[in-house]
Design an enzyme around this catalytic site. Structure first.
Site, PDB file in Angstrom:
ATOM      1  CE  LYS A  19      37.887  41.789  42.612  1.00  0.00           C
ATOM      2  NZ  LYS A  19      38.627  41.909  43.657  1.00  0.00           N
ATOM      3  CG  ASP A 150      36.530  37.709  41.784  1.00  0.00           C
ATOM      4  OD1 ASP A 150      35.682  37.835  42.721  1.00  0.00           O
ATOM      5  OD2 ASP A 150      37.735  38.015  41.858  1.00  0.00           O
TER       6      ASP A 150
END
Length: 309
Positions: A19, A150
């Site tokens: 990401k 996350d």
């Protein structure tokens, strides 16, 4: 409940993306030390693979190969191992399940790309399928949030907004496909160290909010508008700890990037470009300049953790 012996699959392989944070806003730490965050994630086509195989009950192990494999812990501090154990504890008879995990890394370690979180998400999905557990996507996201902020996004992928609890990550209204160039740092950065430096540099940090200009850029699908709107409150701290990153960011902009920022807590620098051809050109230029350890091209957004077999 789970079976005590392999039901169908002998092994399960899952691919999971890295990401970047298109925007990362950070507030002052609360009394418990937690920093309130508001962020917009985007999953990019740089992947780790996690393979899960059956093991003896209550036996959990991991091996790692690929990018910076020697820097990945092989004990219970490994997020993939923690994920497998958490899933077994919550959704199986006591001591009934075990797993042997293998991680093939392409995502840099301590690079600001959530490689460890990605591995945790992949292990959750792989073990749920391997053990034939009756676990809903919502339950998996809840477990993921316990492992780290996350981790739920690594399950979801795409482009998403998060401001609060990890399981509350939600898809963003976004158009278009984007081309990124990722410049890997010579040395990793400790997330905890970056946050400590942020606190020193930003003693009056305000409550965070997702920036409206970035959300407007995503709705438009215009990469130029998005490039201008990129932001990261941790960038100043990362640059202070690794000053050479300033040179990397400036080089990318000088060679035509539409926007540039340190990804997460760094040290990976992410450059948004206008086209695949521009990504190739920038990759060649950055590599020739020698300002970073390695360069990778990636497209975004891509889906989150997915089963390969």
């Amino acid at each position: 409940m789970a079976s005590a012996s392999p039901p169908t699959a002998a092994l399960v392989r899952v691919r999971v993306p890295a990401k970047i944070n298109l925007a990362l806003r950070v507030g002052a730490p609360r009394a418990d030390g937690y920093h309130p965050l508001a962020t917009v994630y985007q999953a990019v086509s740089l992947y780790d693979e996690v393979q899960a195989e059956w093991a003896d009950p209550d036996e959990f192990g991991v091996t790692v190969s690929g990018e910076e494999a020697d820097q990945v812990p092989l004990d219970d501090s490994n997020l993939a191992v923690r994920a497998a154990k958490l899933l077994a504890q919550r959704h199986a008879p006591h001591d009934a399940l075990g797993a042997s995990l293998s991680i093939k890394k392409s995502i840099p370690v301590a690079g600001g790309l959530a490689g460890g979180s990605a591995n945790g998400a992949a292990a959750l999905l792989a073990c749920a399928v391997l053990w034939d557990l009756d676990v809903s996507p919502e339950e998996l996201r809840g477990l993921a949030a316990e492992l780290g902020s996350d981790v739920p996004f690594a399950l979801l992928g795409g482009t998403a907004v998060w401001s609060g609890r990890g399981e509350d990550v939600a898809p963003a209204l976004a158009r278009g496909t984007y081309q990124w160039v990722l410049a890997f740092g010579h040395h990793g950065l400790s997330t905890a160290r970056v946050y400590r430096r942020f606190d020193e540099l930003s003693p009056n940090a305000q409550p965070p909010a997702v920036p409206a200009d970035l959300m407007n850029a995503l709705r438009s699908g215009d990469p130029r508008q998005l490039g201008v709107a990129l932001s990261n409150d941790l960038q100043a701290a990362a640059l202070d700890l690794q000053p050479r990153l300033r040179t990397v960011l400036q080089a990318g902009l000088d060679y035509g990037a539409l926007g540039a920022l340190v990804s997460g807590s760094g040290p990976t620098c992410a450059f948004l470009v206008e086209s695949e051809a521009a990504a190739v050109d920038l990759s060649v230029s950055l590599s020739a300049e020698g300002v970073c350890r390695a360069v990778r091209r990636a497209t975004a957004p891509v889906v989150g953790a997915r089963i390969l077999n």
